[in-house]
Motif scaffolding. Structure first.
Motif, PDB file in Angstrom:
ATOM      1  N   PRO A   1       0.826  -1.207   0.000  1.00  0.00           N
ATOM      2  CA  PRO A   1       0.000   0.000   0.000  1.00  0.00           C
ATOM      3  C   PRO A   1       0.860   1.257   0.000  1.00  0.00           C
ATOM      4  CG  PRO A   1      -0.845  -1.586   1.581  1.00  0.00           C
ATOM      5  CD  PRO A   1       0.476  -2.124   1.105  1.00  0.00           C
ATOM      6  N   ALA A   2       0.434   2.263  -0.726  1.00  0.00           N
ATOM      7  CA  ALA A   2       1.180   3.517  -0.809  1.00  0.00           C
ATOM      8  C   ALA A   2       0.872   4.358   0.420  1.00  0.00           C
ATOM      9  CB  ALA A   2       0.828   4.260  -2.089  1.00  0.00           C
ATOM     10  N   ASN A   3       1.494   3.985   1.543  1.00  0.00           N
ATOM     11  CA  ASN A   3       1.359   4.701   2.814  1.00  0.00           C
ATOM     12  C   ASN A   3       2.674   5.418   3.068  1.00  0.00           C
ATOM     13  OD1 ASN A   3      -1.219   3.620   3.180  1.00  0.00           O
ATOM     14  ND2 ASN A   3      -0.417   1.830   4.243  1.00  0.00           N
ATOM     15  N   LEU A   4       2.699   6.716   2.793  1.00  0.00           N
ATOM     16  CA  LEU A   4       3.947   7.464   2.745  1.00  0.00           C
ATOM     17  C   LEU A   4       3.862   8.760   3.533  1.00  0.00           C
ATOM     18  CD1 LEU A   4       4.457   7.252  -1.137  1.00  0.00           C
ATOM     19  CD2 LEU A   4       5.355   5.663   0.573  1.00  0.00           C
ATOM     20  N   MET A   5       5.043   9.240   3.958  1.00  0.00           N
ATOM     21  CA  MET A   5       5.187  10.555   4.569  1.00  0.00           C
ATOM     22  C   MET A   5       6.169  11.348   3.714  1.00  0.00           C
ATOM     23  SD  MET A   5       5.714   9.174   8.475  1.00  0.00           S
ATOM     24  CE  MET A   5       5.438  10.754   9.272  1.00  0.00           C
ATOM     25  N   LEU A   6       5.716  12.488   3.208  1.00  0.00           N
ATOM     26  CA  LEU A   6       6.553  13.328   2.349  1.00  0.00           C
ATOM     27  C   LEU A   6       6.953  14.583   3.114  1.00  0.00           C
ATOM     28  CD1 LEU A   6       4.390  13.273  -0.923  1.00  0.00           C
ATOM     29  CD2 LEU A   6       5.858  11.464   0.001  1.00  0.00           C
ATOM     30  N   PHE A   7       8.232  14.923   3.060  1.00  0.00           N
ATOM     31  CA  PHE A   7       8.751  16.084   3.783  1.00  0.00           C
ATOM     32  C   PHE A   7       9.441  17.048   2.823  1.00  0.00           C
ATOM     33  CE2 PHE A   7       8.795  12.426   6.603  1.00  0.00           C
ATOM     34  CZ  PHE A   7       8.226  12.918   7.765  1.00  0.00           C
ATOM     35  N   ARG A   8       9.430  18.329   3.169  1.00  0.00           N
ATOM     36  CA  ARG A   8      10.269  19.286   2.454  1.00  0.00           C
ATOM     37  C   ARG A   8      11.720  19.136   2.883  1.00  0.00           C
ATOM     38  NH1 ARG A   8      10.218  21.387  -2.004  1.00  0.00           N
ATOM     39  NH2 ARG A   8      11.205  23.340  -1.350  1.00  0.00           N
ATOM     40  N   ALA A   9      11.968  18.696   4.093  1.00  0.00           N
ATOM     41  CA  ALA A   9      13.333  18.457   4.557  1.00  0.00           C
ATOM     42  C   ALA A   9      14.028  17.481   3.610  1.00  0.00           C
ATOM     43  CB  ALA A   9      13.309  17.894   5.974  1.00  0.00           C
ATOM     44  N   ARG A  10      15.292  17.758   3.299  1.00  0.00           N
ATOM     45  CA  ARG A  10      16.007  16.958   2.307  1.00  0.00           C
ATOM     46  C   ARG A  10      16.986  15.969   2.926  1.00  0.00           C
ATOM     47  NH1 ARG A  10      18.360  22.052  -0.701  1.00  0.00           N
ATOM     48  NH2 ARG A  10      18.557  22.548   1.525  1.00  0.00           N
ATOM     49  N   ASN A  11      17.232  16.086   4.211  1.00  0.00           N
ATOM     50  CA  ASN A  11      18.202  15.209   4.863  1.00  0.00           C
ATOM     51  C   ASN A  11      17.894  15.160   6.354  1.00  0.00           C
ATOM     52  OD1 ASN A  11      19.470  17.607   6.026  1.00  0.00           O
ATOM     53  ND2 ASN A  11      20.318  17.946   3.973  1.00  0.00           N
ATOM     54  N   TRP A  12      18.660  14.344   7.082  1.00  0.00           N
ATOM     55  CA  TRP A  12      18.377  14.187   8.512  1.00  0.00           C
ATOM     56  C   TRP A  12      18.579  15.490   9.281  1.00  0.00           C
ATOM     57  CZ3 TRP A  12      15.408  10.444   8.926  1.00  0.00           C
ATOM     58  CH2 TRP A  12      15.628   9.204   8.320  1.00  0.00           C
ATOM     59  N   SER A  13      19.579  16.261   8.906  1.00  0.00           N
ATOM     60  CA  SER A  13      19.817  17.523   9.600  1.00  0.00           C
ATOM     61  C   SER A  13      18.596  18.431   9.531  1.00  0.00           C
ATOM     62  CB  SER A  13      21.036  18.232   9.007  1.00  0.00           C
ATOM     63  OG  SER A  13      21.193  19.517   9.575  1.00  0.00           O
ATOM     64  N   GLU A  14      18.010  18.563   8.337  1.00  0.00           N
ATOM     65  CA  GLU A  14      16.858  19.439   8.180  1.00  0.00           C
ATOM     66  C   GLU A  14      15.630  18.883   8.883  1.00  0.00           C
ATOM     67  OE1 GLU A  14      18.268  21.291   3.850  1.00  0.00           O
ATOM     68  OE2 GLU A  14      16.379  20.187   3.987  1.00  0.00           O
ATOM     69  N   LEU A  15      15.427  17.565   8.820  1.00  0.00           N
ATOM     70  CA  LEU A  15      14.252  16.982   9.469  1.00  0.00           C
ATOM     71  C   LEU A  15      14.358  17.061  10.983  1.00  0.00           C
ATOM     72  CD1 LEU A  15      11.564  15.427   9.101  1.00  0.00           C
ATOM     73  CD2 LEU A  15      12.893  13.329   9.367  1.00  0.00           C
ATOM     74  N   LEU A  16      15.522  16.706  11.529  1.00  0.00           N
ATOM     75  CA  LEU A  16      15.671  16.673  12.982  1.00  0.00           C
ATOM     76  C   LEU A  16      15.761  18.076  13.579  1.00  0.00           C
ATOM     77  CD1 LEU A  16      18.171  13.689  13.210  1.00  0.00           C
ATOM     78  CD2 LEU A  16      15.723  13.662  13.705  1.00  0.00           C
ATOM     79  N   ALA A  17      16.158  19.056  12.791  1.00  0.00           N
ATOM     80  CA  ALA A  17      16.178  20.432  13.271  1.00  0.00           C
ATOM     81  C   ALA A  17      14.779  21.047  13.271  1.00  0.00           C
ATOM     82  CB  ALA A  17      17.111  21.283  12.411  1.00  0.00           C
ATOM     83  N   ARG A  18      13.936  20.592  12.335  1.00  0.00           N
ATOM     84  CA  ARG A  18      12.603  21.178  12.197  1.00  0.00           C
ATOM     85  C   ARG A  18      11.583  20.062  11.974  1.00  0.00           C
ATOM     86  NH1 ARG A  18      12.335  25.782   7.802  1.00  0.00           N
ATOM     87  NH2 ARG A  18      13.766  26.770   9.286  1.00  0.00           N
TER      88      ARG A  18
END
Length: 457
Positions: A393-410
């Protein structure tokens, strides 16, 4: 909440230039470095993942919609393997008086006695699940307080909620009681094991260093084996270095030749013990094949709390040392706005972010994303969840963050959740919807419950 995509997905699409953790991809696409972020194109058709290919390697097959994610991260929907949906959101009604573990036990016990009707439990469960769904969770295990008479209330409610939510979040439940309850030889274990088996649940308990601990662990292993049940224990949620029930659980699993899955949560006291004792315990845990789940936000909140004194330790268990031994490790939400943890929202991106900071799951980040995805899915017997693969199933999470640094910071940055190929409404329920529930007014509560159920139908 902001979304990554300005136009919603409705079933057929190509998501190009997506960054995906290699450890969550099939080997053919992942490459040789499990810690890498791989640039791929993902095609979705009829609610399932049609293909995952290296970005730009071939023209897309699906032509209805094409979205350039601009190297934004894509994760599968995540797995929350240790929660307490029956306790959720009671803090405004019954706060922890001093923030301690004993304060939490006392407050929850009083609230359960006074307020935990079927209507109350269901309304709070529904609210919690709406939050988890909006944040991108697709599999949850909850513990249910199961001392009589609560088990006759909460288990039927859980079964109803599980059926209602089966297309959105898969739910599992484990019973919860203090293992010292088995000191009274009154048939309780047989009754609760039968109740759990009838609900297709998991047998569980809170373990303590009591004289008959080993006897009771053996009895639980037998009861679970006889019914084909897995086991899920709370263990050593304390800073007392003499608390070693994890050691005893591992010995019991080996002694009984237990063939089901065993998960143990918390294990905080392990971090306070001497290196030789730690090594002996972890050797047994690895040999027994136990899975360990750490609850970093809750345990940092509760452990080593003394009025007017800064805590001296983080309250979490030894995930790095366990992982190095090949022990399956995960992190999870645990409690949500109740006396055991006054905060939280069942958002596993927040949990993973806080776990990274508290447990130092970084430098390098490596494959620690497995702790909220593939590892808990495997420990819960659902290995098809928490990963990305063709035909799923296409169960996905899409983020604007491009890497772990950007995701974990925001971690609260733009996020789009796709379920079965369709973007969902990520509007979170308003806390005002719980006002009638927390005021415990029966008529208002019934009205609030009806509104909550209608809101997710």
């Amino acid at each position: 909440m902001r979304e990554v995509l300005s136009v919603p997905i409705r079933g057929t699409a190509c998501l190009s230039r997506a960054r995906v953790p290699a450890v969550l991809l099939p080997q053919a696409v992942a490459g040789s470095d499990p810690s890498a972020l791989v640039l791929v194109d993902i095609e979705i058709e009829a609610g399932t993942i049609l293909s995952i290919t290296p970005s730009g390697s071939r023209p897309p097959v699906c032509g209805d919609y094409s979205y350039d994610l601009d190297e934004g991260l894509v994760l599968p929907t995540l797995v929350d393997m240790h929660t307490h949906l029956d306790k959720g959101h009671i803090s405004p009604r019954r706060p922890n008086p001093d923030g301690t573990f004993m304060g939490a036990l006392t407050a929850v016990g009083a609230d359960r006695t006074a307020n935990w009707t079927a209507e109350d439990v269901r309304a709070r469960m529904e609210f919690s699940l709406r939050c988890a769904f909006a944040h991108g969770t697709s599999l949850i295990r909850t513990h249910l307080d199961s001392l009589p008479p609560q088990e006759s209330i909460s288990w039927p409610v859980f079964e109803d909620v599980r059926a209602d939510w089966r297309e959105r979040i898969e739910l599992q439940a484990a019973c919860l009681f203090g293992i010292d309850r088995l000191d009274a030889d009154d048939g309780f274990l047989t009754a609760i094991a039968d109740r759990v088996a009838a609900a297709r649940g998991v047998l569980g308990a809170v373990t303590y260093m009591i004289p008959r601990l080993d006897e009771h662990l053996d009895a639980m292993m037998v009861a679970a084996s006889d019914r084909g049940l897995d086991l899920d224990f709370h263990a050593d949620e304390t800073g007392d270095c003499n608390a070693r029930t994890l050691h005893h659980i591992a010995e019991a699993a080996i002694r009984n030749g237990f063939e089901g899955r065993i998960v143990v949560g918390h294990c905080c006291s392990l971090a306070r013990q001497q290196p030789e004792e730690i090594d002996r315990t972890l050797d047994l845990v690895a040999r027994a094949g136990l899975g360990i789940v750490s609850l970093p936000m809750c345990n940092m909140y509760l452990q080593d709390r003394q009025a007017g004194r800064t805590p001296r330790w983080r309250g979490v268990t030894l995930l790095h040392e366990m992982k190095a031994r090949g022990i399956a490790v995960a992190v999870s939400s645990d409690n949500t706005r109740d006396p055991f943890y006054a905060y939280g929202d069942l958002d596993l991106v927040e949990v993973y972010t806080q776990a990274t900071r508290i447990l130092q799951l970084d430098h390098p980040v490596g494959d620690w994303i497995r702790t909220v995805s593939t590892t808990p899915a495997e420990l819960l017997g659902r290995p098809e969840q928490g990963c990305l693969r063709e035909g799923a199933p296409a169960n996905l999470m899409l983020f604007r963050a491009r890497n772990w640094s950007e995701l974990l910071a925001r971690p609260s940055g733009p996020r789009t959740i796709i379920r079965s190929g369709r973007s969902i409404d990520r509007t979170l329920p308003d806390y005002r919807e719980l006002d009638a529930v927390l005021a415990a007014r029966p008529k208002a509560l019934a009205k609030a419950l009806a509104k909550a159920v209608a809101g997710v139908a």
